[in-house]
Scaffold this active site. Structure first.
Site, PDB file in Angstrom:
ATOM      1  N   LYS A  22     -20.242  -1.992 -11.599  1.00 21.73           N
ATOM      2  CA  LYS A  22     -19.962  -2.920 -12.697  1.00 21.73           C
ATOM      3  C   LYS A  22     -19.742  -4.343 -12.178  1.00 21.73           C
ATOM      4  CE  LYS A  22     -16.174  -2.195 -15.365  1.00 21.73           C
ATOM      5  NZ  LYS A  22     -15.262  -3.353 -15.513  1.00 21.73           N
ATOM      6  N   SER A 168      -6.476 -11.322  -7.094  1.00 20.97           N
ATOM      7  CA  SER A 168      -7.433 -11.097  -8.177  1.00 20.97           C
ATOM      8  C   SER A 168      -8.808 -11.629  -7.807  1.00 20.97           C
ATOM      9  CB  SER A 168      -6.960 -11.774  -9.464  1.00 20.97           C
ATOM     10  OG  SER A 168      -8.024 -11.833 -10.392  1.00 20.97           O
ATOM     11  N   ASP A 320      -8.723  -0.182  -9.455  1.00 20.77           N
ATOM     12  CA  ASP A 320      -9.165   0.489 -10.683  1.00 20.77           C
ATOM     13  C   ASP A 320      -9.095   2.018 -10.580  1.00 20.77           C
ATOM     14  OD1 ASP A 320      -9.657  -1.957 -11.875  1.00 20.77           O
ATOM     15  OD2 ASP A 320     -11.751  -2.008 -11.236  1.00 20.77           O
TER      16      ASP A 320
END
Ligand code: S3P
Length: 439
Positions: A22, A168, A320
């Protein structure tokens, strides 16, 4: 809402492919959309999040189409030449689309409005608003710093040196993308390394980018007013999607499953390390490189897992994968402790609260803390499953839905989840692949 019950299953066997990564798919569409000329992308993930990026890049002037063979063709608009979108950009559930595209808009003289679903509209955007405003963009968000938001890019924007206050990759990438059309050199300092797909792929598209280390911190410098050259990208399989099957085959007795073409970039491969520490039997076959990223086939056999204390330093490399790791922990022998996971509270859902509630409903023993979960495993015995008439709340979060689907495979009475629709954001073929592997 599509409710579904996942029942206990037989062994997972055979060989399966998984969809494209992704993170890499978003970046391939964006960078190809910024290059001058025609790029092709094979193996693109055709999930809702990535399609939201494709739709936005079309609004910015890129021409994007899918060929009958599944390869995508992108004729880029060129850095500095983005068109102003005529309507609001609907980002759906996708934080990556939103934050990275905000970076693109920040240094172009265009105005754009970003909207999203209920989950995305609750997620913090101040982390990108702050650096992009320092670069000169004008941004109006809600008082809570969330979508909907409207922004006006600056041209010329001002190069900055930005030290990431949170680990991040999305914030890092937003600043680097803004830097592409900013005169001079824009720098991002990363105290804790995060996934580096942006750096790898931008270099492939011909951007001038230097990565160095200063006092133990990564420094990424991007030279602005870049000319990106088109490129043919092959997207490797998504380790975050493979994760569900790695855990499933580890947990279901008798399993012996090969998952082909799994991306194993070290900034993403933390789950493999942790599962091995818990005693998982996973071997890498035919290690190779695909599209500038390390890849291997993984052979996963059932193993008896043991609970561990997970080193918080590994969190960015498996950020994740914690929801499905919590499922593995619920079936392991002994206690698994996790900490340093505050970021999980601002993902598609509050993943600490969502997984604590979901696993508890399915009969696991879980304690929730501010920054992690403690899970006392069954030692391999099946979980009881969800009580009749009760459903796990997926909270518009694909990874909660898929993690609890895996929990269902190792439950006595099955695990019922309230909504399978969010799975389509990242893994539209999940239900079919699961049915095939566990046949
Ligand atoms: C992503 C970065 C991570 C991850 C997300 C994808 C990316 O988010 O959770 O699924 O593609 O850059 P953060 O940057 O918020 O950690």
């Amino acid at each position: 809402m599509t409710c579904h019950t996942f029942a206990s299953s037989g062994p997972l066997r055979g060989s399966m492919g998984i969809p494209g990564d992704k993170s890499i798919s978003h970046r391939a569409l964006m960078f190809a959309g910024l290059a001058v000329g025609r790029s092709t992308i094979t193996g693109l993930l055709e999930g809702e999040d990535v399609l939201a990026t494709a739709a936005a890049m079309r609004q910015f002037g890129a021409q994007i189409s899918r060929g009958p063979d599944g390869a995508w063709t992108v004729d880029g608009a060129g850095v500095g030449s983005l068109l102003e979108p005529r309507t609001a950009l609907d980002m759906g559930n996708s934080g990556t689309s939103t934050r990275l595209l905000m970076g693109l808009v920040a240094s172009h003289a265009i105005t754009a409005t970003f909207v999203g679903d209920a989950s995305l509209s609750g997620r913090p955007m101040k982390r990108v608003i702050d650096p992009l405003m320092q670069m000169g963009a004008g941004i109006e968000a809600t008082s809570g710093g969330t979508l909907p938001l409207m922004m006006r890019g600056a041209n010329p924007a001002v190069p900055i040196t930005y030290r990431l206050p949170v680990a991040s990759a999305q914030v890092k990438s937003a600043v680097l993308l803004a830097g592409l059309n900013t005169p001079g050199i824009t720098r991002v300092i990363e105290p804790v390394p995060t996934r580096d797909h942006t750096e790898r792929m931008l270099a492939g598209f011909g951007a001038q980018l230097e990565v160095s280390e200063e006092q133990g911190e990564r420094v990424i410098a991007i030279h602005g007013e870049a000319d990106l050259k088109p490129m043919d990208v092959t997207v490797p399989g998504d380790p975050s999607s493979a994760a569900f099957f790695m855990v499933a085959a580890s947990l279901v007795p008798g399993s012996d499953l090969v998952i082909r073409n799994v991306g194993l970039n070290p900034t993403r491969a933390g789950l493999l390390t942790i599962l091995r520490q818990m005693g998982a039997d996973i071997t890498e076959i035919d290690s190779r490189e695909v599209g500038g990223e390390p890849v291997a086939d993984l052979r996963v056999r059932h193993a008896n897992l043991t609970g561990i204390a997970v080193d918080p330093a590994i969190a960015p490399a498996m950020i994740d994968e914690f929801p499905v790791l919590f499922v593995a922990a619920a079936l392991a022998k002994g206690t698994t402790r996790t900490s340093g996971l505050e970021e999980l509270r601002v993902k598609e859902s509050d993943r600490l609260a969502a997984m604590a509630a979901a696993l508890t409903l399915a009969g696991a023993r879980v304690e929730e803390h501010e920054d992690g979960l403690t899970i006392h495993g069954t030692g391999g015995d099946p979980l009881p499953g969800t009580p009749p008439g009760e459903h796990v709340a997926t909270r518009l979060d694909h990874r909660i839905a898929m993690s609890m689907a895996i929990a269902g495979l190792v439950s006595r009475d099955g695990v019922s989840i309230d909504d399978t629709a969010p799975i389509n954001t990242s893994f539209p073929t999940f239900m079919n692949l699961l049915a095939e592997a566990a046949r």
